[in-house]
Design an enzyme around this catalytic site. Structure first.
Site, PDB file in Angstrom:
ATOM      1  N   ALA A  63      -9.253  67.110  -2.720  1.00  0.00           N
ATOM      2  CA  ALA A  63     -10.337  68.083  -3.499  1.00  0.00           C
ATOM      3  C   ALA A  63      -9.495  69.276  -3.727  1.00  0.00           C
ATOM      4  O   ALA A  63      -8.199  69.498  -3.302  1.00  0.00           O
ATOM      5  CB  ALA A  63     -11.223  68.527  -2.220  1.00  0.00           C
ATOM      6  N   GLY A 102      -9.328  63.809  -0.224  1.00  0.00           N
ATOM      7  CA  GLY A 102     -10.507  63.389  -1.275  1.00  0.00           C
ATOM      8  C   GLY A 102      -9.839  62.297  -2.337  1.00  0.00           C
ATOM      9  O   GLY A 102     -10.634  61.520  -2.930  1.00  0.00           O
ATOM     10  N   GLU A 105     -10.101  59.104  -0.523  1.00  0.00           N
ATOM     11  CA  GLU A 105     -11.500  58.758  -0.470  1.00  0.00           C
ATOM     12  C   GLU A 105     -12.045  58.311  -1.893  1.00  0.00           C
ATOM     13  O   GLU A 105     -12.876  57.544  -1.681  1.00  0.00           O
ATOM     14  CB  GLU A 105     -12.549  60.187   0.067  1.00  0.00           C
ATOM     15  CG  GLU A 105     -12.091  60.473   1.387  1.00  0.00           C
ATOM     16  CD  GLU A 105     -12.644  61.879   1.678  1.00  0.00           C
ATOM     17  OE1 GLU A 105     -12.495  62.899   0.773  1.00  0.00           O
ATOM     18  OE2 GLU A 105     -13.460  61.784   2.552  1.00  0.00           O
ATOM     19  N   GLU A 125      -6.883  66.716   5.869  1.00  0.00           N
ATOM     20  CA  GLU A 125      -7.774  67.493   5.951  1.00  0.00           C
ATOM     21  C   GLU A 125      -7.646  68.154   7.297  1.00  0.00           C
ATOM     22  O   GLU A 125      -7.923  69.575   7.172  1.00  0.00           O
ATOM     23  CB  GLU A 125      -9.273  66.815   5.848  1.00  0.00           C
ATOM     24  CG  GLU A 125      -9.565  66.437   4.462  1.00  0.00           C
ATOM     25  CD  GLU A 125      -9.341  65.045   3.841  1.00  0.00           C
ATOM     26  OE1 GLU A 125      -8.290  64.681   4.620  1.00  0.00           O
ATOM     27  OE2 GLU A 125      -9.767  64.808   3.049  1.00  0.00           O
TER      28      GLU A 125
HETATM   29  N1  3HC Z   1      -5.973  71.788  -4.365  1.00  0.00           N
HETATM   30  C1  3HC Z   1      -5.460  72.817  -5.128  1.00  0.00           C
HETATM   31  N2  3HC Z   1      -4.180  73.276  -5.557  1.00  0.00           N
HETATM   32  C2  3HC Z   1      -3.239  72.353  -4.743  1.00  0.00           C
HETATM   33  C3  3HC Z   1      -3.625  71.107  -4.171  1.00  0.00           C
HETATM   34  C4  3HC Z   1      -4.954  70.912  -4.102  1.00  0.00           C
HETATM   35  N3  3HC Z   1      -5.485  69.716  -3.216  1.00  0.00           N
HETATM   36  N4  3HC Z   1      -2.447  70.581  -3.799  1.00  0.00           N
HETATM   37  C5  3HC Z   1      -1.438  71.184  -4.156  1.00  0.00           C
HETATM   38  N5  3HC Z   1      -1.936  72.240  -5.200  1.00  0.00           N
HETATM   39  C6  3HC Z   1      -1.354  73.254  -5.665  1.00  0.00           C
HETATM   40  C7  3HC Z   1      -0.308  74.040  -4.768  1.00  0.00           C
HETATM   41  O1  3HC Z   1      -0.679  75.195  -4.360  1.00  0.00           O
HETATM   42  C8  3HC Z   1       0.779  74.672  -5.960  1.00  0.00           C
HETATM   43  O2  3HC Z   1       0.241  75.715  -6.715  1.00  0.00           O
HETATM   44  P1  3HC Z   1       1.334  76.846  -7.156  1.00  0.00           P
HETATM   45  O3  3HC Z   1       2.329  76.223  -7.959  1.00  0.00           O
HETATM   46  O4  3HC Z   1       0.536  77.636  -7.823  1.00  0.00           O
HETATM   47  O5  3HC Z   1       2.246  77.429  -5.822  1.00  0.00           O
HETATM   48  C9  3HC Z   1       0.928  73.110  -6.734  1.00  0.00           C
HETATM   49  O6  3HC Z   1      -0.343  72.546  -6.706  1.00  0.00           O
HETATM   50  C10 3HC Z   1       1.881  72.296  -6.473  1.00  0.00           C
HETATM   51  O7  3HC Z   1       1.778  71.980  -5.214  1.00  0.00           O
HETATM   52  P2  3HC Z   1       3.275  71.569  -4.221  1.00  0.00           P
HETATM   53  O8  3HC Z   1       4.069  73.046  -4.675  1.00  0.00           O
HETATM   54  O9  3HC Z   1       2.865  71.458  -2.910  1.00  0.00           O
HETATM   55  O10 3HC Z   1       3.782  70.326  -5.016  1.00  0.00           O
HETATM   56  P3  3HC Z   1       4.637  69.169  -4.106  1.00  0.00           P
HETATM   57  O11 3HC Z   1       5.040  68.358  -5.354  1.00  0.00           O
HETATM   58  O12 3HC Z   1       5.617  69.908  -3.428  1.00  0.00           O
HETATM   59  O13 3HC Z   1       3.538  68.436  -3.402  1.00  0.00           O
HETATM   60  C11 3HC Z   1       1.511  67.374  -2.723  1.00  0.00           C
HETATM   61  C12 3HC Z   1       2.549  67.840  -3.779  1.00  0.00           C
HETATM   62  C13 3HC Z   1       2.154  66.386  -1.997  1.00  0.00           C
HETATM   63  C14 3HC Z   1       0.417  66.704  -3.431  1.00  0.00           C
HETATM   64  C15 3HC Z   1       1.179  68.628  -2.274  1.00  0.00           C
HETATM   65  O14 3HC Z   1       0.642  69.611  -3.097  1.00  0.00           O
HETATM   66  C16 3HC Z   1       0.056  68.481  -1.003  1.00  0.00           C
HETATM   67  O15 3HC Z   1       0.203  68.114  -0.012  1.00  0.00           O
HETATM   68  N6  3HC Z   1      -1.385  68.997  -1.257  1.00  0.00           N
HETATM   69  C17 3HC Z   1      -2.268  69.137  -0.476  1.00  0.00           C
HETATM   70  C18 3HC Z   1      -2.852  67.684  -0.133  1.00  0.00           C
HETATM   71  C19 3HC Z   1      -4.358  67.755   0.613  1.00  0.00           C
HETATM   72  O16 3HC Z   1      -4.239  68.607   1.602  1.00  0.00           O
HETATM   73  N7  3HC Z   1      -5.303  67.319   0.204  1.00  0.00           N
HETATM   74  C20 3HC Z   1      -6.423  67.185   0.874  1.00  0.00           C
HETATM   75  C21 3HC Z   1      -7.437  68.395   0.270  1.00  0.00           C
HETATM   76  S1  3HC Z   1      -8.997  68.513   1.370  1.00  0.00           S
HETATM   77  C22 3HC Z   1      -9.906  67.518   0.876  1.00  0.00           C
HETATM   78  O17 3HC Z   1      -9.591  66.623  -0.260  1.00  0.00           O
HETATM   79  C23 3HC Z   1     -11.204  67.461   1.214  1.00  0.00           C
HETATM   80  C24 3HC Z   1     -12.145  66.123   1.116  1.00  0.00           C
HETATM   81  O18 3HC Z   1     -11.998  65.477   2.089  1.00  0.00           O
HETATM   82  C25 3HC Z   1     -13.498  66.399   0.904  1.00  0.00           C
END
Ligand code: 3HC
Length: 688
Positions: A63, A102, A105, A125
């Site tokens: 998400a 997400g 998912e 999450e």
């Molecule tokens: N939403 C919004 N922004 C995100 C994001 C997300 N899910 N994931 C990464 N970003 C942004 C970062 O903040 C960063 O922004 P910036 O350049 O402005 O600082 C940019 O994307 C690049 O991210 P990284 O520096 O982390 O890039 P990497 O290449 O090192 O890593 C990644 C990529 C492995 C995808 C890592 O970003 C990551 O682990 N992201 C989070 C994944 C996550 O937690 N997903 C679950 C979200 S909650 C959800 O899905 C709820 C659902 O169940 C309803």
């Protein structure tokens, strides 16, 4: 600009490309586009199979976390997933890069999944204080059974493609570009060679043993956290019909969304990334092929180890040959430990390039020198004077000083544009924080190189200006002093430690001092003695007495605590030492309750953090939060001191400071910024 979701029809295949850089987060545009694409392709008679793939680095990384805390916008991700699952045509997904939260998912709501090698899969999450909220807690157990799903969902652990196939989450692993793989897999579906099914149709039984084991383990290890327990509750609902289970998941997800822990953990996620946004971000970093480290002590060996783990050859210099030899052994042990912990492959270990020497001129050709010698200005001035002469042009000269003036050190080198502070935290190959201290004349590309190095070492770099203690140690000195005040005023150190642990720190201030070694703070008190305000309370007396008795903490087996037995007990001499100091200072002891201890400790921390911000030592509040999250054990779910300060608000903080100032007006002063925030309604979050 490319569309966020685009479709293409190739033969009988309806391809859907997701393109929302940088990570394909499932924000409102992607969700809307995906539903529209599926609607259109389902209605198109020429299309037999629909295949989703990510156009950029990833499938979908989850998400859009930036939408959290804002009013939700339709279509909601759970509805998007349900739409995919109930599509009347087979829908398949091709996963590469990251298919997380997400994103996973979405994938498990499609009817078959193909992964490319190297993909990261998981439900992170829980690390953001929520539960999978788009069917993950209901569909993952249907595919992989309750026990393994509980493991994945409650830990947030990421797995690779092969492990996901073994677990039943993924159908196949293959290679190729995502688009090619999508076309091939869709053709397989048409040919009956890749079976498809609706995950929601799978019926599973409750696994009481797995649920109880997960709940028991979480109660023992993570009782203070909210969302892991809700993960278990949600997975338990996977034995219900899908519709009912999804409703229960939604209810629990919303509870988590509203929790302050969610806000803290999401802030911590962004803090880790926000710190990279520095004014020097566009400067071209210098190439660092070899590193010289000066000093074979704990810091020097830790820094050398960190560089070697990252594959960077190191020359370590110590003026004493026996110290250089000892450093070599310590580094070898640390590298073996890194291999044992899976932080380094045996092949990388075998390829390590380390030389130790007593000869400083061996550093003439290295690209970066990191000095971790004795914390004494005249030693550092001499050293940097020599380095300035012997090192090739362009070599970056870094100091690991914790407190000393980097401008002074830079001036001594004769080439101040090459000089920077790289302040590591011990053990340097383990701790994630790196303060990059930018001096008056440091060149922008030298700053950019510090950040590039941090990335290579997998550290979180935070830009700091020059002052005594930079960001972290300057603030730490303030709250450490507040702890000493409380001890002298009558609260036992063990009670203070306990209150701070209850707040969420792994250790209290006295336990931390014992671990760091009381001699370090002792040397610092002596260094600052001449500059001390004579009107300020001197509270170092108890620690001075311990140090004079050779009791430096853990390394001598005794400090504030005695470590002789199985569990540490308060040093038996402490009560008398404290009483003697109280008598000398004319203090009538009064013990504070845990809430009062926490209020003073955190208020002292926040007040000094605000002054660090006012002085421009930190770029933004979020940088200070990152320092405390990644270097000082601030509880991640509380988001950092200034995120926490926003939850208290300036009124409460000012009121606290004014109350505490009644007995000590010199120490407790209201920072101007807090008053301005009270008057304007601005929060720290608005300054990030
Ligand atoms: N939403 C919004 N922004 C995100 C994001 C997300 N899910 N994931 C990464 N970003 C942004 C970062 O903040 C960063 O922004 P910036 O350049 O402005 O600082 C940019 O994307 C690049 O991210 P990284 O520096 O982390 O890039 P990497 O290449 O090192 O890593 C990644 C990529 C492995 C995808 C890592 O970003 C990551 O682990 N992201 C989070 C994944 C996550 O937690 N997903 C679950 C979200 S909650 C959800 O899905 C709820 C659902 O169940 C309803």
């Amino acid at each position: 600009m490319a569309e966020v979701v685009s479709t293409e029809i190739v033969g009988q295949v309806g391809l859907v490309a997701l393109n929302n850089p940088p990570v394909n987060a499932a924000g409102v545009a992607l969700r809307t586009g995906l539903v529209a694409a599926v609607d259109a392709l389902e209605a198109n008679d020429a299309v037999a199979v629909i295949a989703l793939y990510g156009a950029g680095r990833s499938f979908v990384a989850g998400a859009d976390i930036k939408e959290f805390g804002k009013p939700p916008r339709a279509p909601f991700l759970p509805d998007v997933c349900n739409r995919l699952e109930t599509c009347t045509k087979p829908v398949i997904s091709v996963l590469h890069g990251a298919a997380l939260g997400g994103g996973l998912e979405v994938a498990i709501a499609t009817h078959a999944r193909i992964a490319l090698a190297g993909v990261q899969l998981g439900f992170p999450e829980v690390t953001l204080g929520i539960i999978p909220g788009a069917g993950g807690t209901q569909r993952a157990p249907r595919l992989m059974r309750m026990g393994p799903a509980l493991d994945l969902i409650t830990t947030g652990r990421r797995i690779g493609a092969e492990a996901a196939v073994d677990a039943g989450l993924i159908d196949r692993v293959t290679s190729g570009t995502p688009r090619e793989v999508a076309l091939k897999a869709a053709a397989d579906v048409v040919a009956g060679q890749l079976p498809t099914r609706r995950t929601g149709d799978i019926v599973i039984q409750t696994d009481e043993a797995a649920l109880t084991a997960a709940a028991t383990s979480l109660a023992r290890k993570q009782n203070h956290l909210f969302s892991p327990h809700r993960c278990v509750d949600a997975v338990a609902a996977a034995a219900l019909p899908l519709r009912d289970g999804l409703a229960e998941e939604r209810r629990l997800f919303n509870l988590c969304m509203e929790s302050p822990q969610r806000a803290g953990l999401v802030h911590a996620f962004f803090a880790e990334r926000a710190v990279a946004h520095i004014p020097e971000a566009t400067a071209q970093p210098r190439d660092i092929a070899t590193v010289g480290v000066i000093g074979g002590g704990t810091m020097g060996t830790g820094i050398a180890t960190a560089c070697l783990i990252a594959g960077c050859p190191v020359i370590l210099v110590d003026a004493q040959s026996d110290a250089a030899a000892r450093a070599e052994t310590r580094i070898a042990d640390a590298l073996d430990g890194a291999v044992a912990r899976g932080k380094m492959t045996p092949e990388a270990r075998a390829a390590v390039h380390l030389a130790t020497t007593t000869d400083l001129t061996r550093l003439a050709e290295v690209d970066l020198v990191i000095e971790a010698a004795f914390e004494d200005m005249s030693v550092k001035r001499d050293l940097f004077g020599t380095l300035g002469e012997i090192c090739k042009p362009g070599t970056i000269l870094a100091t690991n000083t914790s407190y000393l003036d980097v401008n002074d050190i830079a001036a001594a080198s004769g080439r101040p544009e090459d000089v920077i502070g790289l302040h590591f935290f011990s053990p340097a190959h383990v701790m994630r924080l790196l303060e990059v201290v930018v001096a008056r004349d440091t060149a922008p590309e030298v700053v950019a190189t510090g950040f590039a190095l941090a990335k290579r070492l997998k550290k979180v770099a935070v830009r700091a200006g020059v002052c005594d203690g930079f960001i972290g140690n300057r603030v730490m000195q303030a709250y450490r002093l507040a702890a000493d005040h409380m001890m002298l005023d009558g609260t036992p150190p063990s009670a203070i430690d306990q209150a701070i642990r209850a707040f969420g720190f792994a250790m209290g201030p006295f336990e931390t001092s014992d671990l760091a070694g009381l001699d370090i703070a002792w040397a610092n008190r002596k260094r600052l003695a001449a500059h001390r305000d004579p009107a300020a309370r001197y509270v170092g007396g108890v620690a001075d007495a311990l140090c004079e008795a050779g009791q430096f903490g853990r390394k001598t087996g005794i400090g504030f605590y005695d470590y002789a037995g199985d569990t540490p007990v308060l040093n038996p001499a402490l009560e008398d030492l404290i009483s003697a100091e109280q008598a000398r200072l004319g203090v009538t002891p009064v013990a504070l309750d845990p809430d009062a201890v926490t209020a003073r400790y955190l208020t002292a921390m926040i007040a000094e953090a605000v002054r660090v911000l006012e002085d421009g030592i930190a770029l933004r509040p979020i940088d200070i939060d990152a320092v405390f999250l990644f270097g000082y054990g601030f509880p991640r779910w509380r988001g950092g001191p200034l995120h926490y300060a926003d939850t208290l608000g300036p009124d409460t903080l000012i009121q606290n400071i004014e109350t505490f100032a009644e007995t000590d007006p010199l120490f407790w002063r209201v920072p101007t910024l807090l008053v301005e925030m009270r008057d304007t309604g601005r929060r720290f979050a608005d300054m990030n």
